[in-house]
Design a protein around this motif. Structure first.
Motif, PDB file in Angstrom:
ATOM      1  N   LYS A   1       0.828  -1.206   0.000  1.00 54.01           N
ATOM      2  CA  LYS A   1       0.000   0.000   0.000  1.00 54.01           C
ATOM      3  C   LYS A   1       0.865   1.260   0.000  1.00 54.01           C
ATOM      4  CE  LYS A   1      -1.990   1.162   3.812  1.00 54.01           C
ATOM      5  NZ  LYS A   1      -2.894   1.150   4.990  1.00 54.01           N
TER       6      LYS A   1
ATOM      7  N   ARG B   1      -8.774  -2.275  -4.955  1.00 51.16           N
ATOM      8  CA  ARG B   1      -7.421  -1.991  -4.451  1.00 51.16           C
ATOM      9  C   ARG B   1      -6.988  -3.035  -3.429  1.00 51.16           C
ATOM     10  NH1 ARG B   1      -4.604  -0.730  -0.552  1.00 51.16           N
ATOM     11  NH2 ARG B   1      -6.399  -0.711   0.811  1.00 51.16           N
TER      12      ARG B   1
ATOM     13  N   GLU C   1      -3.803  -5.413  -3.769  1.00 54.59           N
ATOM     14  CA  GLU C   1      -2.848  -5.425  -2.663  1.00 54.59           C
ATOM     15  C   GLU C   1      -2.504  -6.851  -2.251  1.00 54.59           C
ATOM     16  OE1 GLU C   1      -3.756  -4.658   1.873  1.00 54.59           O
ATOM     17  OE2 GLU C   1      -3.557  -2.726   0.849  1.00 54.59           O
TER      18      GLU C   1
END
Length: 342
Positions: free
Chosen positions: A255, A267, A271
């Protein structure tokens, strides 16, 4: 008088052959329909699973490509930011051994390192500095020498430079990162390896941020479960659980260095994929060292405090190795809410 008794036998009725055949055909038809529906159900379950597997595999492939590109160009020096002009070294240049050592540290070289995750390694041998640039396989690294020797005279002047045993007229260092954020200044700092991290700080960070760091492979299922419980507020210890996040240290590193801080499922999925790819390429020690180099820990005026070594100097006026247990715990506790110290 004679009585004659006779027993009457009713004739046995045999089942009609046509009815038996019809029942057999009906049973066979029901069996075929059941088998057909079973196959349809299995296919309906398998097709989405296969498509999901293909999608996950392709996502991991893309994540692995991103990680490999970052590692090929230097993990800490391939991010967008403001960089100084590369420093060029030449024989006869007024440049002391101590200045070269400090420049190497600021440009991402680490002393006596064996891992290729850093920009390079160097060793101090009396009046000679041995520099080993990283061999990443990118276009710029294909012509990099394996070892460079910079020899100094007694007057703190570069006497000679050799690359792989051959004298050269110059050698250019990696550019020094002034900041990874164009809106923020940062003070000078060196690159830390795992060996530079005091055990008291390692234990404090792992206790607060990721207790299972050395056990999971980038994504911790138990941590994800705790985060879901925290979000739902379930369990008798929900107040305590709310203080625990679902992101591992590897995910936090991703991140901080790969993705934007937006909170979306897409996201979070990216990740997890990148974190898994990193875990397959770097050791746990290198991952934790990168994390401790990159973590944001507040701000002093216009200067961002990034990395645990800067935090030790800014907040306690100490070198990292001299931190007490309470000071290490405070730095570890700042990770989750650095803006309180801005």
């Amino acid at each position: 008088m004679t009585i004659e008794v006779k027993s009457l036998h009713e004739p046995r009725r045999l089942p009609r052959l046509g009815n038996a055949r019809h029942a057999a055909r009906a049973a066979a038809e029901r069996a075929r329909q059941t088998s057909y529906l079973r196959h349809i159900f299995v296919l309906a379950m398998l097709v989405p699973l296969v498509l999901l597997g293909v999608a996950v595999g392709y996502s991991y492939y893309e994540a692995a490509q991103i990680v490999d590109e970052r590692l090929a160009s230097g993990y800490l020096m391939s991010r967008a930011g403001i960089y100084a002009a590369p420093r060029e070294l030449r024989p006869g240049q007024n440049f002391s051994r101590e200045r070269l050592i400090e420049s190497l540290r600021r440009t991402g070289y680490v002393e006596n390192a064996a891992s290729n995750v850093w920009n390079g390694a160097f060793a101090i041998k009396n009046n000679v500095i041995e520099i080993r640039p990283r061999q990443g396989g990118g276009e710029q690294e294909t012509s990099a020498p394996e070892v460079v020797h910079v020899t100094f005279t007694g007057k703190e002047r570069i006497d000679s430079i050799s690359a792989d045993g051959v004298g050269v007229e110059s050698f250019t260092l990696e550019p020094e990162a002034l900041t990874h954020d164009a809106a923020t200044k940062t003070s000078e700092r060196r690159t830390l390896t795992y060996e530079h991290l005091p055990p008291v700080l390692v234990h404090a960070i792992l206790s607060i941020e990721d207790r299972r760091f050395f056990e999971h492979e980038g994504v911790d299922a138990a941590g994800v479960g705790r985060a879901l419980l925290s979000w739902a507020g379930w369990g008798t210890n929900s107040a305590r659980i709310r203080g625990q996040g679902g992101s591992t240290i590897t995910q936090q590193l991703v991140k901080n260095t790969y993705l934007t801080p937006e909170r979306t499922l897409q996201r979070k999925y990216n990740e997890a994929m990148i974190a898994t790819a990193i875990e397959r390429r770097l050791s746990k020690q290198d991952i934790l060292a990168l994390y401790c180099n990159e973590i944001y820990l507040g701000q002093r005026g216009t200067f961002a405090v990034r990395g645990v070594e800067q935090a030790a100097r800014v907040y306690f006026g100490k070198e990292l190795k001299d931190l007490s247990l309470a000071e290490a715990a405070m730095i570890a506790g700042m990770i989750s809410s650095p803006n309180r110290y801005a």
